[in-house]
Design a protein around this motif. Structure first.
Motif, PDB file in Angstrom:
ATOM      1  N   ALA A  84       0.961  -1.204  -0.156  1.00 29.96           N
ATOM      2  CA  ALA A  84      -0.045  -0.036   0.047  1.00 29.96           C
ATOM      3  C   ALA A  84       0.831   1.336  -0.051  1.00 29.96           C
ATOM      4  O   ALA A  84       0.523   2.255  -0.828  1.00 29.96           O
ATOM      5  CB  ALA A  84      -0.873  -0.067   1.241  1.00 29.96           C
ATOM      6  N   LEU A  85       1.918   1.259   0.785  1.00 26.07           N
ATOM      7  CA  LEU A  85       2.683   2.488   0.803  1.00 26.07           C
ATOM      8  C   LEU A  85       3.715   2.601  -0.438  1.00 26.07           C
ATOM      9  O   LEU A  85       3.815   3.698  -0.719  1.00 26.07           O
ATOM     10  CB  LEU A  85       3.724   2.313   1.925  1.00 26.07           C
ATOM     11  CG  LEU A  85       2.981   2.557   3.525  1.00 26.07           C
ATOM     12  CD1 LEU A  85       4.275   2.542   4.666  1.00 26.07           C
ATOM     13  CD2 LEU A  85       2.286   3.665   3.734  1.00 26.07           C
ATOM     14  N   GLY A  86       3.962   1.510  -1.216  1.00 20.41           N
ATOM     15  CA  GLY A  86       4.811   1.484  -2.037  1.00 20.41           C
ATOM     16  C   GLY A  86       3.732   2.178  -3.270  1.00 20.41           C
ATOM     17  O   GLY A  86       3.965   3.058  -4.170  1.00 20.41           O
ATOM     18  N   ALA A 120       2.600   9.678  -0.834  1.00 18.90           N
ATOM     19  CA  ALA A 120       3.641   9.481   0.224  1.00 18.90           C
ATOM     20  C   ALA A 120       4.893   9.634  -0.414  1.00 18.90           C
ATOM     21  O   ALA A 120       5.406   9.640  -1.532  1.00 18.90           O
ATOM     22  CB  ALA A 120       3.495   8.102   0.584  1.00 18.90           C
ATOM     23  N   ASP A 121       5.895  10.062   0.619  1.00 18.30           N
ATOM     24  CA  ASP A 121       7.204  10.451   0.071  1.00 18.30           C
ATOM     25  C   ASP A 121       8.331   9.205   0.051  1.00 18.30           C
ATOM     26  O   ASP A 121       8.503   8.523   0.952  1.00 18.30           O
ATOM     27  CB  ASP A 121       7.986  11.381   0.977  1.00 18.30           C
ATOM     28  CG  ASP A 121       9.410  12.063   0.579  1.00 18.30           C
ATOM     29  OD1 ASP A 121       9.514  12.163  -0.649  1.00 18.30           O
ATOM     30  OD2 ASP A 121      10.234  11.969   1.283  1.00 18.30           O
ATOM     31  N   ALA A 122       8.569   8.970  -1.058  1.00 21.94           N
ATOM     32  CA  ALA A 122       9.545   7.502  -1.287  1.00 21.94           C
ATOM     33  C   ALA A 122      10.753   7.612  -0.582  1.00 21.94           C
ATOM     34  O   ALA A 122      11.325   6.767   0.030  1.00 21.94           O
ATOM     35  CB  ALA A 122       9.839   7.232  -2.834  1.00 21.94           C
ATOM     36  N   GLU A 123      11.323   9.045  -0.443  1.00 16.72           N
ATOM     37  CA  GLU A 123      12.663   9.160   0.080  1.00 16.72           C
ATOM     38  C   GLU A 123      12.414   8.815   1.514  1.00 16.72           C
ATOM     39  O   GLU A 123      13.392   8.310   2.404  1.00 16.72           O
ATOM     40  CB  GLU A 123      13.215  10.505  -0.182  1.00 16.72           C
ATOM     41  CG  GLU A 123      14.551  10.689   0.391  1.00 16.72           C
ATOM     42  CD  GLU A 123      15.290  11.848   0.089  1.00 16.72           C
ATOM     43  OE1 GLU A 123      16.373  12.200   0.623  1.00 16.72           O
ATOM     44  OE2 GLU A 123      14.524  12.394  -0.831  1.00 16.72           O
ATOM     45  N   ASP A 167      -3.769   2.950  12.051  1.00 17.68           N
ATOM     46  CA  ASP A 167      -4.344   3.005  10.655  1.00 17.68           C
ATOM     47  C   ASP A 167      -3.755   3.532   9.752  1.00 17.68           C
ATOM     48  O   ASP A 167      -2.842   4.243   9.783  1.00 17.68           O
ATOM     49  CB  ASP A 167      -5.989   3.567  10.866  1.00 17.68           C
ATOM     50  CG  ASP A 167      -5.856   4.600  11.613  1.00 17.68           C
ATOM     51  OD1 ASP A 167      -5.050   5.831  11.152  1.00 17.68           O
ATOM     52  OD2 ASP A 167      -6.673   5.127  12.501  1.00 17.68           O
ATOM     53  N   LEU A 168      -3.858   3.539   8.426  1.00 17.89           N
ATOM     54  CA  LEU A 168      -3.168   4.088   7.340  1.00 17.89           C
ATOM     55  C   LEU A 168      -3.212   5.561   7.394  1.00 17.89           C
ATOM     56  O   LEU A 168      -2.253   6.092   7.009  1.00 17.89           O
ATOM     57  CB  LEU A 168      -3.825   3.245   6.056  1.00 17.89           C
ATOM     58  CG  LEU A 168      -3.051   3.796   4.839  1.00 17.89           C
ATOM     59  CD1 LEU A 168      -1.639   3.374   5.041  1.00 17.89           C
ATOM     60  CD2 LEU A 168      -3.801   3.262   3.433  1.00 17.89           C
ATOM     61  N   ILE A 169      -4.296   6.230   7.572  1.00 11.78           N
ATOM     62  CA  ILE A 169      -4.418   7.686   7.545  1.00 11.78           C
ATOM     63  C   ILE A 169      -3.555   7.984   8.527  1.00 11.78           C
ATOM     64  O   ILE A 169      -2.841   9.333   8.656  1.00 11.78           O
ATOM     65  CB  ILE A 169      -5.851   8.087   7.664  1.00 11.78           C
ATOM     66  CG1 ILE A 169      -5.926   9.684   7.337  1.00 11.78           C
ATOM     67  CG2 ILE A 169      -6.330   7.915   8.986  1.00 11.78           C
ATOM     68  CD1 ILE A 169      -5.764   9.980   5.910  1.00 11.78           C
ATOM     69  N   GLY A 170      -3.592   7.495   9.959  1.00 14.28           N
ATOM     70  CA  GLY A 170      -2.547   8.169  10.962  1.00 14.28           C
ATOM     71  C   GLY A 170      -1.146   8.057  10.656  1.00 14.28           C
ATOM     72  O   GLY A 170      -0.324   8.964  10.862  1.00 14.28           O
ATOM     73  N   LEU A 171      -0.785   6.833   9.840  1.00 10.09           N
ATOM     74  CA  LEU A 171       0.502   6.655   9.471  1.00 10.09           C
ATOM     75  C   LEU A 171       0.850   7.628   8.397  1.00 10.09           C
ATOM     76  O   LEU A 171       2.170   8.340   8.405  1.00 10.09           O
ATOM     77  CB  LEU A 171       0.725   5.366   8.781  1.00 10.09           C
ATOM     78  CG  LEU A 171       1.982   5.074   8.172  1.00 10.09           C
ATOM     79  CD1 LEU A 171       3.175   5.069   9.190  1.00 10.09           C
ATOM     80  CD2 LEU A 171       2.277   3.322   7.615  1.00 10.09           C
ATOM     81  N   LEU A 213       3.829  10.569   8.580  1.00  8.07           N
ATOM     82  CA  LEU A 213       4.826  10.698   7.532  1.00  8.07           C
ATOM     83  C   LEU A 213       4.821  12.261   6.859  1.00  8.07           C
ATOM     84  O   LEU A 213       6.170  12.665   6.370  1.00  8.07           O
ATOM     85  CB  LEU A 213       4.770   9.785   6.544  1.00  8.07           C
ATOM     86  CG  LEU A 213       4.991   8.337   6.783  1.00  8.07           C
ATOM     87  CD1 LEU A 213       4.844   7.436   5.745  1.00  8.07           C
ATOM     88  CD2 LEU A 213       6.362   7.893   7.562  1.00  8.07           C
ATOM     89  N   LYS A 214       4.035  12.872   6.664  1.00  5.21           N
ATOM     90  CA  LYS A 214       3.747  14.186   6.451  1.00  5.21           C
ATOM     91  C   LYS A 214       3.936  15.236   7.223  1.00  5.21           C
ATOM     92  O   LYS A 214       3.983  16.522   7.016  1.00  5.21           O
ATOM     93  CB  LYS A 214       2.447  14.540   5.441  1.00  5.21           C
ATOM     94  CG  LYS A 214       2.183  13.557   4.303  1.00  5.21           C
ATOM     95  CD  LYS A 214       0.928  13.861   3.883  1.00  5.21           C
ATOM     96  CE  LYS A 214       0.641  13.125   2.577  1.00  5.21           C
ATOM     97  NZ  LYS A 214      -0.936  13.397   1.912  1.00  5.21           N
ATOM     98  N   GLY A 215       4.136  14.971   8.584  1.00  6.46           N
ATOM     99  CA  GLY A 215       4.424  15.949   9.491  1.00  6.46           C
ATOM    100  C   GLY A 215       3.179  16.512  10.070  1.00  6.46           C
ATOM    101  O   GLY A 215       3.268  17.554  11.032  1.00  6.46           O
TER     102      GLY A 215
END
Length: 502
Positions: free
Chosen positions: A85-87, A95-98, A158-162, A166-168
């Motif tokens: 999913a993150l990929g 999402a930021d790949a780096e 959950d996915l939205i919290g993650l 990651l986006k700060g």
């Protein structure tokens, strides 16, 4: 664009790096997963699709290809959901790949975008630390992952919290390591009436980590004494607790990230299959002999197990590991166990009792005990005949000495072994061999003479000879003696296997 997210595949207690490579390209809309995925991994696309819809995103009308590299390594389990999913989100630019490149990701996705637990998180955390990355895992397993040490752990519910973290836009709290449970104490030896010989053998088995077989009529207390064994064994140290927890993690039985100092005590039913006992199955999992690693494997009603199942234990008891060979993978699990077994002397269970024994005695005893192979019996250090408990024994008051007193002597003997074997791979007397055996367990001249005489008279195998020396070394440790003397060898010989008697 190709986005890459790191995850792991489990082979026994080894976590191997797997790259989840996601490409979103023009073409007929499709979602394809390649790289030897099993059924659970192939179904990830539906869970990913539903989870993304739950957070208000939809897959682009393009061809999405997910490659699990290396492609020749079998991929099993639902923990590939979250990295896939993150990929996909990274390939879509959400999402930021780096940022994701600095993490190892594991977790199962629910249709409502919750991140559900999956087996093996502790192994993934240790692997992440070894490759100098952080770990993204389910919130329910953050306490388990925190035992890996200095690894940065993002435990998301959950996915939205993650994604917000990651986006700060949101901060996930760092999980704390789970609780350490103290040693579990079962029944006390004070509950055992009589049976002084068997209790002495149990103490020797605990002190040296020896395998033991109790033979006696029904109701004599064999199972009760076996259940008392965890109460006299020393608790696991920190390194051992981590080893045991790794096996529990890959088996999916480590709950709440709690590590325990209690040694495992496994009691499989005699209907257990070979895969259940030694490991294997369609998806290779550790068996009972590995779940009992650094603890006790208790086999009650020993002859009732299938002959082939029992014989499959011969190699693990000798090498202290299980190697499961399959066409597509070779998996090794640890199996440093102490086997305690119990059995009746014959099918009716009352051999030697004129009032209760069947008419086929003593032939029924020979037939019944022959269900257990000689090579397996040769790997058992202590053979104890447990006598029936009489009414006179039952009315006696409880013995003054219980598990606490025996545990103190066992701990002292184990301490002597630890000091003696601090530079060796062996941990207990049951594991010493070769030069260590000759150096630490060689008896005096009188002991050597009686051992040679007994070996000749009973046609003892080389393995049996070695095991007598190991038991004699343990008896000397319980006494606090530096040298193995004749009296220690004589007692060790008294516990060797004897033929059935009428």
């Amino acid at each position: 664009m190709v986005a890459i997210v790191s995850t792991v595949a489990y082979l026994g207690l080894e976590a191997r790096t797997v790259e989840v490579q996601v490409q979103v390209a023009a073409g007929v809309p499709a979602f394809v997963i390649v790289g030897l995925p099993d059924k659970a991994v192939a179904e990830s696309r539906e869970r990913v699709r539903a989870a993304m819809a739950a957070i208000g995103l939809s897959l682009p009308p393009k061809r999405i290809t997910v490659n699990l590299s290396p492609a020749d390594l079998p991929k099993e389990g639902s923990h590939f959901d979250l990295p896939i999913a993150l990929g996909v989100l990274a390939a879509m630019g959400v999402a930021d790949a780096e940022t994701l490149s600095g993490y190892v990701v594991v977790g199962e996705l629910g249709l409502d975008a919750r991140i559900a637990p999956s087996p093996g998180v502790l192994l993934a955390a240790l692997h992440a630390g070894a490759v100098e990355k952080g770990l993204i895992c389910p919130a329910a397993q953050g306490a388990e992952a925190a035992w890996a040490g200095s690894v940065e752990v993002l435990a998301a519910a959950d996915l939205i919290g993650l994604l917000n973290h990651l986006k700060g836009q949101q901060l996930l709290p760092a999980p704390q390591a789970g609780e350490v449970e103290g040693a579990f104490h079962g029944p006390d030896l004070k509950q055992v009436k009589g049976q002084e010989t068997a209790k002495r053998a149990l103490e020797i088995a605990a002190a040296g980590g020896h395998n033991m077989l109790m033979i006696g009529p029904p109701g004599a207390g064999k199972s009760l004494m076996a259940a008392c064994l965890p109460g006299i064994l020393p608790p696991l140290d920190s390194a051992e607790a981590l080893e045991v927890s790794m096996v529990a993690s890959v088996a999916g039985t480590l709950e709440g990230g709690r590590l325990t100092r209690a040694r495992p005590f496994r009691t499989p039913h005699h209907s257990a299959s070979m895969a259940a006992l030694t490991g294997g199955g369609l998806k290779v999992k550790p068996g009972e002999v590995s779940m009992a690693h650094l603890g006790v494997l208790f086999l009650d009603e020993l002859p009732e197990f299938q002959r082939a199942v029992l014989d499959s234990l011969r190699q693990p008891l000798e090498t202290r590991r299980v190697s499961v060979a399959r066409a597509n993978a070779h998996v090794t699990f640890p199996a440093r166990v102490q086997m305690i077994a119990a059995m009746n002397p014959c099918r009716c269970g009352h051999l030697g009792d004129p009032a209760l024994a069947c008419a086929r005695a003593p032939k029924c005893a020979a037939d019944y005990q022959a269900k257990v192979s000689g090579p397996l019996l040769d790997r058992i250090d202590l053979h104890v005949e447990v006598q029936a408990v009489s009414a006179a024994d039952l009315v006696l008051p409880p013995p003054s000495e219980g598990s606490a007193e025996v545990a103190a002597r066992v701990a002292a003997a184990r301490s002597r072994q630890t000091q003696r074997l601090r530079d060796a791979q062996a941990r207990t007397n049951a594991e010493i061999e070769g030069e260590l055996l000759e150096k630490h367990a060689a008896p005096d001249e009188a002991g050597r003479a009686i051992l040679a005489q007994a070996a000749e008279a009973t046609r003892m195998s080389a393995r049996g000879y070695t095991r007598v020396l190991r038991v004699a070394r343990t008896i000397a440790d319980l006494e606090g003696a530096d040298a193995v003397r004749r009296i220690h060898v004589a007692e060790a010989l008294s516990y060797r296997r004897r033929a059935p008697v009428a």
